[in-house]
Design a protein around this motif. Structure first.
Motif, PDB file in Angstrom:
ATOM      1  N   ARG A  86       0.839  -1.195   0.000  1.00 15.29           N
ATOM      2  CA  ARG A  86       0.000   0.000   0.000  1.00 15.29           C
ATOM      3  C   ARG A  86       0.874   1.245   0.000  1.00 15.29           C
ATOM      4  NH1 ARG A  86      -5.212   0.678   0.205  1.00 15.29           N
ATOM      5  NH2 ARG A  86      -6.171   2.572   1.074  1.00 15.29           N
ATOM      6  N   HIS A  87       0.568   2.178  -0.905  1.00 21.03           N
ATOM      7  CA  HIS A  87       1.354   3.409  -1.017  1.00 21.03           C
ATOM      8  C   HIS A  87       0.428   4.559  -1.383  1.00 21.03           C
ATOM      9  CE1 HIS A  87       4.662   6.116  -1.869  1.00 21.03           C
ATOM     10  NE2 HIS A  87       4.169   6.334  -3.075  1.00 21.03           N
ATOM     11  N   ASN A  88       0.472   5.616  -0.560  1.00 25.06           N
ATOM     12  CA  ASN A  88      -0.378   6.799  -0.774  1.00 25.06           C
ATOM     13  C   ASN A  88      -1.856   6.429  -0.950  1.00 25.06           C
ATOM     14  OD1 ASN A  88       1.769   8.546  -0.559  1.00 25.06           O
ATOM     15  ND2 ASN A  88       2.054   8.788  -2.767  1.00 25.06           N
ATOM     16  N   GLY A  89      -2.290   5.502  -0.124  1.00 25.03           N
ATOM     17  CA  GLY A  89      -3.689   5.126  -0.143  1.00 25.03           C
ATOM     18  C   GLY A  89      -4.100   4.208  -1.274  1.00 25.03           C
ATOM     19  N   GLN A  90      -3.143   3.724  -2.061  1.00 18.29           N
ATOM     20  CA  GLN A  90      -3.463   2.856  -3.193  1.00 18.29           C
ATOM     21  C   GLN A  90      -2.772   1.513  -3.034  1.00 18.29           C
ATOM     22  OE1 GLN A  90      -2.426   4.498  -7.007  1.00 18.29           O
ATOM     23  NE2 GLN A  90      -3.053   2.687  -8.149  1.00 18.29           N
ATOM     24  N   ASN A  91      -3.464   0.467  -3.424  1.00 11.62           N
ATOM     25  CA  ASN A  91      -2.885  -0.879  -3.371  1.00 11.62           C
ATOM     26  C   ASN A  91      -2.128  -1.195  -4.649  1.00 11.62           C
ATOM     27  OD1 ASN A  91      -3.854  -1.458  -0.836  1.00 11.62           O
ATOM     28  ND2 ASN A  91      -5.698  -2.499  -1.567  1.00 11.62           N
ATOM     29  N   TYR A  92      -0.921  -1.725  -4.452  1.00  9.57           N
ATOM     30  CA  TYR A  92      -0.143  -2.263  -5.559  1.00  9.57           C
ATOM     31  C   TYR A  92       0.019  -3.753  -5.307  1.00  9.57           C
ATOM     32  CZ  TYR A  92       1.100   2.572  -6.685  1.00  9.57           C
ATOM     33  OH  TYR A  92       1.044   3.893  -7.016  1.00  9.57           O
ATOM     34  N   TYR A  93       0.126  -4.507  -6.378  1.00  9.72           N
ATOM     35  CA  TYR A  93       0.222  -5.955  -6.252  1.00  9.72           C
ATOM     36  C   TYR A  93       1.519  -6.403  -6.911  1.00  9.72           C
ATOM     37  CZ  TYR A  93      -4.681  -5.049  -5.397  1.00  9.72           C
ATOM     38  OH  TYR A  93      -5.850  -4.530  -4.899  1.00  9.72           O
ATOM     39  N   TYR A  94       2.315  -7.129  -6.121  1.00 12.65           N
ATOM     40  CA  TYR A  94       3.623  -7.565  -6.635  1.00 12.65           C
ATOM     41  C   TYR A  94       3.618  -9.070  -6.841  1.00 12.65           C
ATOM     42  CZ  TYR A  94       8.586  -8.514  -7.012  1.00 12.65           C
ATOM     43  OH  TYR A  94       9.796  -8.944  -7.442  1.00 12.65           O
ATOM     44  N   SER A  95       4.026  -9.499  -8.042  1.00  9.86           N
ATOM     45  CA  SER A  95       4.128 -10.928  -8.353  1.00  9.86           C
ATOM     46  C   SER A  95       4.979 -11.112  -9.598  1.00  9.86           C
ATOM     47  CB  SER A  95       2.727 -11.506  -8.594  1.00  9.86           C
ATOM     48  OG  SER A  95       2.804 -12.878  -8.949  1.00  9.86           O
ATOM     49  N   ASN A  96       5.766 -12.177  -9.614  1.00 11.25           N
ATOM     50  CA  ASN A  96       6.601 -12.501 -10.787  1.00 11.25           C
ATOM     51  C   ASN A  96       7.472 -11.326 -11.236  1.00 11.25           C
ATOM     52  OD1 ASN A  96       5.517 -15.119 -10.947  1.00 11.25           O
ATOM     53  ND2 ASN A  96       3.764 -14.376 -12.138  1.00 11.25           N
ATOM     54  N   ASN A  97       8.050 -10.636 -10.252  1.00  7.07           N
ATOM     55  CA  ASN A  97       8.966  -9.521 -10.518  1.00  7.07           C
ATOM     56  C   ASN A  97       8.300  -8.336 -11.209  1.00  7.07           C
ATOM     57  OD1 ASN A  97      11.132 -11.020  -9.437  1.00  7.07           O
ATOM     58  ND2 ASN A  97      11.464 -12.020 -11.412  1.00  7.07           N
ATOM     59  N   LYS A  98       6.986  -8.211 -11.070  1.00  7.95           N
ATOM     60  CA  LYS A  98       6.261  -7.086 -11.660  1.00  7.95           C
ATOM     61  C   LYS A  98       5.290  -6.501 -10.642  1.00  7.95           C
ATOM     62  CE  LYS A  98       6.278  -8.482 -16.562  1.00  7.95           C
ATOM     63  NZ  LYS A  98       7.175  -9.621 -16.448  1.00  7.95           N
ATOM     64  N   TYR A  99       5.003  -5.205 -10.831  1.00  7.48           N
ATOM     65  CA  TYR A  99       3.989  -4.540 -10.029  1.00  7.48           C
ATOM     66  C   TYR A  99       2.737  -4.337 -10.871  1.00  7.48           C
ATOM     67  CZ  TYR A  99       7.469  -3.460  -6.442  1.00  7.48           C
ATOM     68  OH  TYR A  99       8.419  -3.567  -5.466  1.00  7.48           O
ATOM     69  N   TYR A 100       1.584  -4.457 -10.210  1.00  7.53           N
ATOM     70  CA  TYR A 100       0.308  -4.305 -10.901  1.00  7.53           C
ATOM     71  C   TYR A 100      -0.577  -3.332 -10.125  1.00  7.53           C
ATOM     72  CZ  TYR A 100       1.593  -8.790 -13.096  1.00  7.53           C
ATOM     73  OH  TYR A 100       2.245  -9.798 -13.760  1.00  7.53           O
ATOM     74  N   THR A 101      -1.484  -2.688 -10.833  1.00 11.30           N
ATOM     75  CA  THR A 101      -2.566  -1.944 -10.224  1.00 11.30           C
ATOM     76  C   THR A 101      -3.870  -2.490 -10.784  1.00 11.30           C
ATOM     77  OG1 THR A 101      -3.450   0.262  -9.775  1.00 11.30           O
ATOM     78  CG2 THR A 101      -2.593  -0.131 -11.987  1.00 11.30           C
ATOM     79  N   GLN A 102      -4.932  -2.406 -10.014  1.00  9.44           N
ATOM     80  CA  GLN A 102      -6.200  -2.986 -10.448  1.00  9.44           C
ATOM     81  C   GLN A 102      -7.074  -1.930 -11.108  1.00  9.44           C
ATOM     82  OE1 GLN A 102      -8.567  -4.742  -7.337  1.00  9.44           O
ATOM     83  NE2 GLN A 102      -9.338  -6.337  -8.704  1.00  9.44           N
ATOM     84  N   SER A 103      -7.642  -2.279 -12.242  1.00 15.27           N
ATOM     85  CA  SER A 103      -8.528  -1.367 -12.961  1.00 15.27           C
ATOM     86  C   SER A 103      -9.557  -2.166 -13.742  1.00 15.27           C
ATOM     87  CB  SER A 103      -7.719  -0.466 -13.911  1.00 15.27           C
ATOM     88  OG  SER A 103      -8.578   0.351 -14.671  1.00 15.27           O
ATOM     89  N   ARG A 104     -10.861  -1.919 -13.435  1.00 11.11           N
ATOM     90  CA  ARG A 104     -11.966  -2.551 -14.161  1.00 11.11           C
ATOM     91  C   ARG A 104     -11.854  -4.073 -14.200  1.00 11.11           C
ATOM     92  NH1 ARG A 104     -12.672   1.605 -19.344  1.00 11.11           N
ATOM     93  NH2 ARG A 104     -13.005   3.482 -18.080  1.00 11.11           N
ATOM     94  N   GLY A 105     -11.509  -4.612 -13.081  1.00 18.93           N
ATOM     95  CA  GLY A 105     -11.475  -6.066 -12.974  1.00 18.93           C
ATOM     96  C   GLY A 105     -10.235  -6.731 -13.539  1.00 18.93           C
ATOM     97  N   ARG A 106      -9.281  -5.955 -13.996  1.00 20.63           N
ATOM     98  CA  ARG A 106      -8.038  -6.515 -14.528  1.00 20.63           C
ATOM     99  C   ARG A 106      -6.848  -5.916 -13.771  1.00 20.63           C
ATOM    100  NH1 ARG A 106      -8.763  -9.429 -19.170  1.00 20.63           N
ATOM    101  NH2 ARG A 106      -6.546  -9.370 -19.619  1.00 20.63           N
ATOM    102  N   TYR A 107      -5.728  -6.588 -13.881  1.00 22.69           N
ATOM    103  CA  TYR A 107      -4.497  -6.119 -13.247  1.00 22.69           C
ATOM    104  C   TYR A 107      -3.540  -5.651 -14.337  1.00 22.69           C
ATOM    105  CZ  TYR A 107      -6.328  -8.401  -9.088  1.00 22.69           C
ATOM    106  OH  TYR A 107      -7.116  -8.753  -8.029  1.00 22.69           O
ATOM    107  N   ILE A 108      -3.108  -4.409 -14.219  1.00 16.11           N
ATOM    108  CA  ILE A 108      -2.274  -3.784 -15.248  1.00 16.11           C
ATOM    109  C   ILE A 108      -0.859  -3.608 -14.716  1.00 16.11           C
ATOM    110  CG2 ILE A 108      -1.966  -1.748 -16.706  1.00 16.11           C
ATOM    111  CD1 ILE A 108      -5.012  -1.296 -16.432  1.00 16.11           C
TER     112      ILE A 108
END
Length: 206
Positions: A86-108
């Motif tokens: 969590r950073h600045n009130g937003q969740n980031y998701y880390y997996s497989n050496n990449k960071y993702y953010t969630q948007s419209r049901g998908r992870y970008i």
């Protein structure tokens, strides 16, 4: 007569020989220096602290033209074995050496912004030493250790890395082609006989 001639000719010949030898040494030294300068100019081999001739500094985004009209966007439906940061009130998701953010049901896939902090570096980090300081590079993202955390930073101009992430972009600036990732502009160079990429600018997004 022969004795007089020998007395004058021998010292003169010796002086001439010494002069030729000194001149020859001087020419050899000059040639070596010229060759060294030429090699430096052609291969751009230099110490890391020497600034690049292509240094651009901070660049307005409207000066940069991307070779592909649309930015590469990688998205997935699920992120297995993810770690939530969590950073600045937003969740980031880390997996497989990449960071993702969630948007419209998908992870970008995204690049974390400057100021983003984590407690532990990903296992595939590389140490980059510049100006007598250690930085950490993970897939094109630079971290600096702050107390017991690692904070995302902008790399210093002149920093050299040996590879770029797969999703880098080719851009054109002032008629020259460069490489961009996470708003960092790189120039391809030869460093110590190896292909490398030098940070030459930071793109300011308007």
């Amino acid at each position: 007569m022969k004795s007089i001639t020998k007395r004058y000719i021998v010292p003169i010949a010796f002086l001439l020989a010494m002069t030729v030898q000194v001149n020859a040494q001087s020419r050899i030294t000059t040639i070596k220096k010229d060759n060294r300068k030429t090699t430096t100019t052609i291969t751009k081999t230099r110490t890391v602290t020497t600034p690049s001739r292509s240094t651009k500094g901070r660049i307005a985004s409207n000066r940069v033209t991307y070779k592909t009209p649309k930015k590469k966007v990688i998205s997935v439906r699920n992120v297995p074995n993810r770690t939530v940061v969590r950073h600045n009130g937003q969740n980031y998701y880390y997996s497989n050496n990449k960071y993702y953010t969630q948007s419209r049901g998908r992870y970008i896939v995204i690049a974390p912004k400057v100021g983003f902090r984590i407690n532990v570096l990903p296992i595939n980090y590389r140490t980059v030493r510049f100006n007598n300081h250690n930085y950490y590079n993970v897939n094109g993202i630079f971290y600096n250790q702050v107390d017991n955390e690692y904070e995302v930073i902008e790399p210093e101009i002149g920093t050299i890395v040996y590879e770029l992430p797969d999703d880098y972009e080719k851009v054109v600036l002032d008629g020259e082609t460069y490489y961009e990732y996470a708003n960092v502009l790189y120039e391809k160079i030869q460093y110590d006989g190896t292909r490398a990429y030098e940070v030459v600018g930071i793109i300011d997004m308007n």
